[in-house]
Design a protein around this motif. Structure first.
Motif, PDB file in Angstrom:
ATOM      1  N   GLN A  46     -37.678  67.465  27.340  1.00 36.48           N
ATOM      2  CA  GLN A  46     -37.209  66.211  26.738  1.00 36.48           C
ATOM      3  C   GLN A  46     -35.779  65.896  27.186  1.00 36.48           C
ATOM      4  O   GLN A  46     -35.454  64.758  27.501  1.00 36.48           O
ATOM      5  CB  GLN A  46     -37.307  66.307  25.218  1.00 36.48           C
ATOM      6  CG  GLN A  46     -38.768  66.288  24.749  1.00 36.48           C
ATOM      7  CD  GLN A  46     -38.952  66.729  23.312  1.00 36.48           C
ATOM      8  OE1 GLN A  46     -38.060  67.342  22.721  1.00 36.48           O
ATOM      9  NE2 GLN A  46     -40.118  66.440  22.753  1.00 36.48           N
ATOM     10  N   LYS A  47     -34.942  66.922  27.224  1.00 35.07           N
ATOM     11  CA  LYS A  47     -33.566  66.700  27.690  1.00 35.07           C
ATOM     12  C   LYS A  47     -33.565  66.248  29.151  1.00 35.07           C
ATOM     13  O   LYS A  47     -32.866  65.300  29.527  1.00 35.07           O
ATOM     14  CB  LYS A  47     -32.766  68.000  27.530  1.00 35.07           C
ATOM     15  CG  LYS A  47     -31.340  67.903  28.080  1.00 35.07           C
ATOM     16  CD  LYS A  47     -30.570  69.196  27.868  1.00 35.07           C
ATOM     17  CE  LYS A  47     -29.177  69.115  28.487  1.00 35.07           C
ATOM     18  NZ  LYS A  47     -28.404  70.352  28.299  1.00 35.07           N
ATOM     19  N   ALA A  48     -34.331  66.956  29.987  1.00 32.61           N
ATOM     20  CA  ALA A  48     -34.326  66.644  31.418  1.00 32.61           C
ATOM     21  C   ALA A  48     -34.914  65.263  31.678  1.00 32.61           C
ATOM     22  O   ALA A  48     -34.353  64.468  32.446  1.00 32.61           O
ATOM     23  CB  ALA A  48     -35.123  67.713  32.177  1.00 32.61           C
ATOM     24  N   PHE A  49     -36.034  64.944  31.036  1.00 28.19           N
ATOM     25  CA  PHE A  49     -36.689  63.660  31.308  1.00 28.19           C
ATOM     26  C   PHE A  49     -35.829  62.503  30.797  1.00 28.19           C
ATOM     27  O   PHE A  49     -35.735  61.467  31.457  1.00 28.19           O
ATOM     28  CB  PHE A  49     -38.079  63.634  30.678  1.00 28.19           C
ATOM     29  CG  PHE A  49     -39.101  64.479  31.405  1.00 28.19           C
ATOM     30  CD1 PHE A  49     -38.745  65.304  32.467  1.00 28.19           C
ATOM     31  CD2 PHE A  49     -40.433  64.441  31.028  1.00 28.19           C
ATOM     32  CE1 PHE A  49     -39.690  66.078  33.139  1.00 28.19           C
ATOM     33  CE2 PHE A  49     -41.392  65.194  31.693  1.00 28.19           C
ATOM     34  CZ  PHE A  49     -41.025  66.028  32.746  1.00 28.19           C
ATOM     35  N   ALA A  50     -35.219  62.674  29.637  1.00 28.73           N
ATOM     36  CA  ALA A  50     -34.333  61.609  29.141  1.00 28.73           C
ATOM     37  C   ALA A  50     -33.184  61.383  30.125  1.00 28.73           C
ATOM     38  O   ALA A  50     -32.808  60.246  30.420  1.00 28.73           O
ATOM     39  CB  ALA A  50     -33.791  61.977  27.751  1.00 28.73           C
ATOM     40  N   GLY A  51     -32.644  62.491  30.655  1.00 30.82           N
ATOM     41  CA  GLY A  51     -31.502  62.375  31.564  1.00 30.82           C
ATOM     42  C   GLY A  51     -31.873  61.821  32.927  1.00 30.82           C
ATOM     43  O   GLY A  51     -31.147  60.988  33.489  1.00 30.82           O
TER      44      GLY A  51
END
Lengths: 278, 278
Positions: free
Chosen positions: B184-189
């Motif tokens: 979730q962190k990577a995809f949001a970023g």
């Protein structure tokens, strides 16, 4: 003894431990791989002595020994290459080939190294007793091997203790430290100028002076940059031929001095040890 | 392309190279193991995608793949996990799970990452073309595997390109990044808030949306500290069961998330790939 890490690997356990050593007067770290085994079993053990600048970690990470140790039921122990820590004297210039990471598997007699540099006693006496107390090993079945300076250690400790080590092999060993720069620097620093003492820590000299083992396995890369100046396997070949020691010396084409070389022939060495350790 | 090192190993050659990448706009380093082979032969190739914080070096040093690649005649390629170098944006807090060492094998669409973070294009298009030009590989026989974030990469690239990758496997993969904190962190970023776009980089979502491969092999340690929060293999099991994908999911007792786990099962994965690559 403190367990620093314990990891399941190839069906066994790769353990790294730290303990206070009476031999060196320092804390020492070593690694032990214990293969899968029946409850209560006591297993043969192979000691792997590492080379200049290494710790236990190099072979533990890059040696590729676990799969075949698991298959053959061998315990594999990798000690450090010198004492370390505050107050342990190093090479005055910080060179890689003397002092820290370069204990040469002997007991120093010269100040200031005599106080901590007692790797022979550590590897021969203290560590085996600790390993036998803490891990399922059978000390009547020990083999010893090593790489470079550690190959020197394996050959000299093996030749000096033929009743203890039933199998002795080496990867790219320093076979005649008295005759090459690495060994001359180390022996002068740790042992002083008494060449008779040097001979007790020199595989070729030990054989010349009567030490015997039934057989040796040595692998050596022919693209090793240290081959002709520091390693000189031909000196071991000549000494073994004179002494009637069954040396298997294999010059491996294209191999260098790295762990790519060591790991490529690790299987062969461990099978050779397992045959002799029963 | 610059050769940084070339070492004989297990009868073949372990090579490390650097080149200027058009995809990432940076220099990139990768490793290639070429097993012994007949002159003129073109060999099947297995891509190994590494996990968070890794470079090519982790699996190259600790993966224990060379012996069996030499036996099976497989080329083994290990790319880096992200662009690196001056001007490449990182996680604002320098965290290990985003930015450098954490490219997630996708092409970013958000500033400032869109400029360099193009690992999907790099791994799928640019690197195979370079490898085929410089090494004896047969691009009609490709398999893909990886560890953790790299297992996510192997599953998503494999599911998205079933005609290219004839074998797909993974070690402790992030199977559903859209549902777990790392992803979730990577995809949001990298991708922003468009959840439809996320689904194209999520193995479980890809399967739910119709992607198919004949079979998958996944190993997972049951002592892996990331098992329940980040990896969640049960989500892959459910998706494969619904979709009729023949998933072999093995929960390995006592194994963690380390290379001790990866190397313990590397042989099995490479044999599985070799069977499917002919």
């Amino acid at each position: 003894m403190e367990t620093l890490s314990r990891e399941r690997a190839h069906g066994g356990e790769q353990v790294v431990c730290r303990h206070r050593s009476e031999s060196t007067g320092t804390e020492m770290v070593f690694s032990v791989f214990v293969p899968p085994h029946a409850p209560g079993a006591r297993l043969p053990v192979v000691w792997f002595l590492s080379g200049l600048s290494c710790t236990h970690a190099n072979v533990t990470e890059k040696g590729e020994y676990r799969r075949v140790c698991a298959e053959l039921g061998l315990v594999f122990v990798a000690p450090d290459t010198s004492p370390r820590g505050e107050g342990v004297p190093d090479d005055p210039d910080g060179a890689y080939d003397f002092g820290l990471g370069a204990g040469f598997y002997l007991d120093a007699v010269r100040a200031p190294f005599v106080e901590h540099y007692r790797m022979r006693r550590y590897v021969l006496d203290e560590l085996p007793a600790l390993i036998a107390a803490e891990f399922p090993v059978d000390l009547s079945r020990q083999g010893i091997t090593g790489h470079s300076m550690g190959g020197h250690g394996a050959l000299t400790l093996g030749l000096s203790n033929p009743n203890r080590f039933r199998a002795v092999s080496a990867f790219a060993p320093i076979v005649a430290p008295s005759q090459v720069p690495w060994g001359q620097k180390a022996f002068a620093g740790y042992l002083g100028s008494d060449r008779a003492l040097w001979r007790r820590h020199d595989a070729v000299a030990l054989i010349e002076d009567g030490a015997r083992v039934p057989a040796l396995l040595v692998d050596q890369g022919d693209a090793d940059p240290f081959l002709t100046e520091q390693l000189r396997p031909e000196l071991l070949r000549e000494a073994c031929a004179q002494a009637g020691i069954a040396l298997t010396l294999r010059l491996q084409p294209g191999y260098t001095h790295s762990y790519y070389f060591v790991s490529s022939f690790m299987d062969d060495h461990l099978r050779w040890h397992a045959q002799r350790l029963g």
